[in-house]
Design a protein around this motif. Structure first.
Motif, PDB file in Angstrom:
ATOM      1  N   THR A  92      -7.145  15.330  42.639  1.00  0.00           N
ATOM      2  CA  THR A  92      -5.913  15.944  42.135  1.00  0.00           C
ATOM      3  C   THR A  92      -5.932  17.427  42.475  1.00  0.00           C
ATOM      4  OG1 THR A  92      -5.675  14.387  40.283  1.00  0.00           O
ATOM      5  CG2 THR A  92      -4.511  16.482  40.112  1.00  0.00           C
ATOM      6  N   ILE A  93      -4.922  17.876  43.196  1.00  0.00           N
ATOM      7  CA  ILE A  93      -4.749  19.290  43.494  1.00  0.00           C
ATOM      8  C   ILE A  93      -3.308  19.669  43.184  1.00  0.00           C
ATOM      9  CG2 ILE A  93      -6.561  19.305  45.254  1.00  0.00           C
ATOM     10  CD1 ILE A  93      -4.382  19.226  47.391  1.00  0.00           C
ATOM     11  N   MET A  94      -3.013  20.948  43.196  1.00  0.00           N
ATOM     12  CA  MET A  94      -1.672  21.421  42.860  1.00  0.00           C
ATOM     13  C   MET A  94      -1.074  22.168  44.046  1.00  0.00           C
ATOM     14  SD  MET A  94      -0.532  23.713  39.565  1.00  0.00           S
ATOM     15  CE  MET A  94       1.166  24.195  39.249  1.00  0.00           C
ATOM     16  N   PHE A  95       0.233  21.995  44.239  1.00  0.00           N
ATOM     17  CA  PHE A  95       0.980  22.694  45.283  1.00  0.00           C
ATOM     18  C   PHE A  95       2.127  23.432  44.604  1.00  0.00           C
ATOM     19  CE2 PHE A  95       4.163  23.262  48.536  1.00  0.00           C
ATOM     20  CZ  PHE A  95       3.446  23.451  49.714  1.00  0.00           C
ATOM     21  N   PHE A  96       2.165  24.747  44.784  1.00  0.00           N
ATOM     22  CA  PHE A  96       3.224  25.541  44.142  1.00  0.00           C
ATOM     23  C   PHE A  96       3.377  26.843  44.902  1.00  0.00           C
ATOM     24  CE2 PHE A  96       4.980  26.915  39.713  1.00  0.00           C
ATOM     25  CZ  PHE A  96       6.240  26.502  40.078  1.00  0.00           C
ATOM     26  N   HIS A  97       4.125  27.750  44.337  1.00  0.00           N
ATOM     27  CA  HIS A  97       4.365  29.043  44.978  1.00  0.00           C
ATOM     28  C   HIS A  97       3.999  30.170  44.013  1.00  0.00           C
ATOM     29  CE1 HIS A  97       8.062  29.197  42.599  1.00  0.00           C
ATOM     30  NE2 HIS A  97       8.421  28.024  43.120  1.00  0.00           N
ATOM     31  N   ASP A  98       4.528  31.352  44.264  1.00  0.00           N
ATOM     32  CA  ASP A  98       4.128  32.535  43.500  1.00  0.00           C
ATOM     33  C   ASP A  98       4.422  32.429  42.005  1.00  0.00           C
ATOM     34  OD1 ASP A  98       3.522  34.651  45.828  1.00  0.00           O
ATOM     35  OD2 ASP A  98       5.275  33.474  46.381  1.00  0.00           O
ATOM     36  N   MET A  99       5.301  31.542  41.605  1.00  0.00           N
ATOM     37  CA  MET A  99       5.561  31.368  40.186  1.00  0.00           C
ATOM     38  C   MET A  99       4.315  30.908  39.437  1.00  0.00           C
ATOM     39  SD  MET A  99       8.684  29.266  38.402  1.00  0.00           S
ATOM     40  CE  MET A  99       8.925  29.249  36.618  1.00  0.00           C
ATOM     41  N   SER A 100       3.330  30.349  40.155  1.00  0.00           N
ATOM     42  CA  SER A 100       2.120  29.859  39.497  1.00  0.00           C
ATOM     43  C   SER A 100       1.402  30.977  38.748  1.00  0.00           C
ATOM     44  CB  SER A 100       1.173  29.223  40.519  1.00  0.00           C
ATOM     45  OG  SER A 100       0.797  30.157  41.505  1.00  0.00           O
ATOM     46  N   TYR A 101       1.392  32.181  39.298  1.00  0.00           N
ATOM     47  CA  TYR A 101       0.762  33.304  38.586  1.00  0.00           C
ATOM     48  C   TYR A 101       1.785  34.193  37.881  1.00  0.00           C
ATOM     49  CZ  TYR A 101       1.855  35.701  43.033  1.00  0.00           C
ATOM     50  OH  TYR A 101       2.484  36.197  44.143  1.00  0.00           O
ATOM     51  N   LEU A 102       3.010  34.276  38.414  1.00  0.00           N
ATOM     52  CA  LEU A 102       4.038  35.062  37.742  1.00  0.00           C
ATOM     53  C   LEU A 102       4.365  34.479  36.374  1.00  0.00           C
ATOM     54  CD1 LEU A 102       6.523  35.723  40.701  1.00  0.00           C
ATOM     55  CD2 LEU A 102       4.918  37.348  39.668  1.00  0.00           C
ATOM     56  N   SER A 103       4.352  33.154  36.261  1.00  0.00           N
ATOM     57  CA  SER A 103       4.685  32.521  34.981  1.00  0.00           C
ATOM     58  C   SER A 103       3.663  32.861  33.906  1.00  0.00           C
ATOM     59  CB  SER A 103       4.777  31.001  35.155  1.00  0.00           C
ATOM     60  OG  SER A 103       3.543  30.456  35.578  1.00  0.00           O
ATOM     61  N   VAL A 104       2.414  33.085  34.302  1.00  0.00           N
ATOM     62  CA  VAL A 104       1.388  33.494  33.343  1.00  0.00           C
ATOM     63  C   VAL A 104       1.631  34.932  32.907  1.00  0.00           C
ATOM     64  CG1 VAL A 104      -1.084  33.879  33.001  1.00  0.00           C
ATOM     65  CG2 VAL A 104      -0.293  31.879  34.291  1.00  0.00           C
ATOM     66  N   LYS A 105       1.948  35.802  33.850  1.00  0.00           N
ATOM     67  CA  LYS A 105       2.250  37.195  33.526  1.00  0.00           C
ATOM     68  C   LYS A 105       3.459  37.302  32.621  1.00  0.00           C
ATOM     69  CE  LYS A 105       2.202  41.716  33.807  1.00  0.00           C
ATOM     70  NZ  LYS A 105       1.171  42.520  33.105  1.00  0.00           N
ATOM     71  N   TYR A 106       4.476  36.501  32.883  1.00  0.00           N
ATOM     72  CA  TYR A 106       5.686  36.529  32.076  1.00  0.00           C
ATOM     73  C   TYR A 106       5.504  35.853  30.717  1.00  0.00           C
ATOM     74  CZ  TYR A 106       8.891  38.384  35.646  1.00  0.00           C
ATOM     75  OH  TYR A 106       9.558  39.185  36.550  1.00  0.00           O
TER      76      TYR A 106
END
Length: 346
Positions: A92-106
């Motif tokens: 199992t791996i994950m595919f996403f974009h910059d929201m993956s870390y921006l969502s944590v900051k927000y």
């Protein structure tokens, strides 16, 4: 940067290792069985850019890796939870974009889902067409004109349809800060947000008159900008956030329009990459990276991405962590200066 030879060597070895394993187990010589890789997506849409980029990735990298890869569009919350529980074998791996870390900051995702808790895999592609749009008859044709219109019409507001905690909020933050710096807080404070999720919801908000400007993309919204589109759904592009214009489209970038934060032009390339468990086995991560390096250089991968105006954008795994972390740090400084989402809610 490319590792074609390693990919050609690794994939057959991995295939032999998998053949020796029973499902979900390990072979006697320590090989790990990953004849199926579940690729969970941070988006639940099967029509938007995350799925389109993930499909290109799984279709082409699976061939180079010689395993069955399946994109599973389950949304950010479920995807992070699945990755948190994933085995280190790469199943199992994950595919996403910059929201993956921006969502944590927000704050829309917990700290435990931050980049430090994963292995950052290869960066694979980008969507250079992330854009802001308005209805075709709006009294402005780009974002600078929109800001001037807001300044000259003191009783008016500009309402943006964006998704909280992601790339759309980030781009709006940059615009807000530039307006405040250029025209003053009294003008910037008349910028409002309307919280929406999917591209379909943003379009509906625009067409129904609930918002003035939406965050979309060339791939998703081009169909509504054509001459033969009905007026009630016709849209126009105001700006893209990418570093460079998209070939074939007369859409200015933020940088071309002079939109800056802290004296530096604001650019944001929406990039897609892989996240894996922190303790992922080196044999899998290396094989995946080698297969990605091989796949992104093929005509099949390039052609599939280009159908939606996407581009290959390979950063190997031995460089990707530093690359993404430096990008995160630059963008987080913008978030720190901008108002909270709730403060802008109309």
């Amino acid at each position: 940067m490319k590792k074609k030879l390693a990919a050609l060597i690794t994939a057959p070895i991995l295939a032999l290792s998998m053949a020796a394993c029973s499902s979900g187990g390990s072979s006697d010589d320590g090989g790990v069985d990953v004849n199926r890789v579940r690729v969970v997506l941070g988006s639940s849409s099967t029509t938007a850019d995350t799925y389109q980029n993930a499909h290109a990735f799984t279709e082409n990298v699976s061939k180079a890796l010689d395993v069955n890869m399946k994109a599973d569009a389950i949304g950010a919350n479920k995807a992070f939870q699945a990755l948190d529980k994933a085995k280190p074998d790469g199943s199992t791996i994950m595919f996403f974009h910059d929201m993956s870390y921006l969502s944590v900051k927000y704050g829309s995702q917990p700290e435990k889902f931050g980049l430090d808790n994963w292995t950052v895999g290869p960066v694979v592609s980008l969507n250079p067409g992330a854009a802001f749009l308005a209805k075709h008859d709006a009294p402005y044709d780009d974002l600078v004109e929109a800001a001037k219109w807001l300044k000259d019409n003191e009783s008016e507001t500009l309402t943006f349809a964006v998704e909280a905690g992601g790339t759309s909020e980030l781009s709006l933050d940059a615009f807000y800060l530039w307006v405040a710096d250029t025209y003053g807080d009294d003008v910037a404070e008349r910028i409002k947000v309307f919280a929406t999720g999917s591209d379909e919801e943003k379009n509906q908000a625009l067409w129904s008159g609930n918002v003035d400007i939406i965050y979309g993309s060339i791939g998703g919204n081009e169909q509504y900008t054509k001459d033969d589109v009905e007026d009630k759904v016709k849209e126009k592009f105001l700006a893209i956030t990418a570093s460079d214009r998209v070939e074939g489209f007369d859409i200015p970038t933020f940088e071309e329009q002079g939109i800056e934060v802290d004296g530096e032009p604001f650019t944001f390339d929406k990039e897609f990459f892989v996240l894996m468990p922190k303790d992922v086995e080196d044999s899998f991560s290396t094989a995946l990276d080698d297969a990605t390096a091989e796949a992104v250089d093929t005509d099949a991968y390039v052609d599939e991405l280009s159908k939606n105006h996407f581009q290959t954008d390979y950063v190997p795994i031995d460089e990707s962590t530093q690359y993404i972390e430096e990008k995160r740090d630059r963008l987080e400084s913008i978030i720190d200066q901008a108002p909270e989402f709730d403060e802008l809610a109309s």
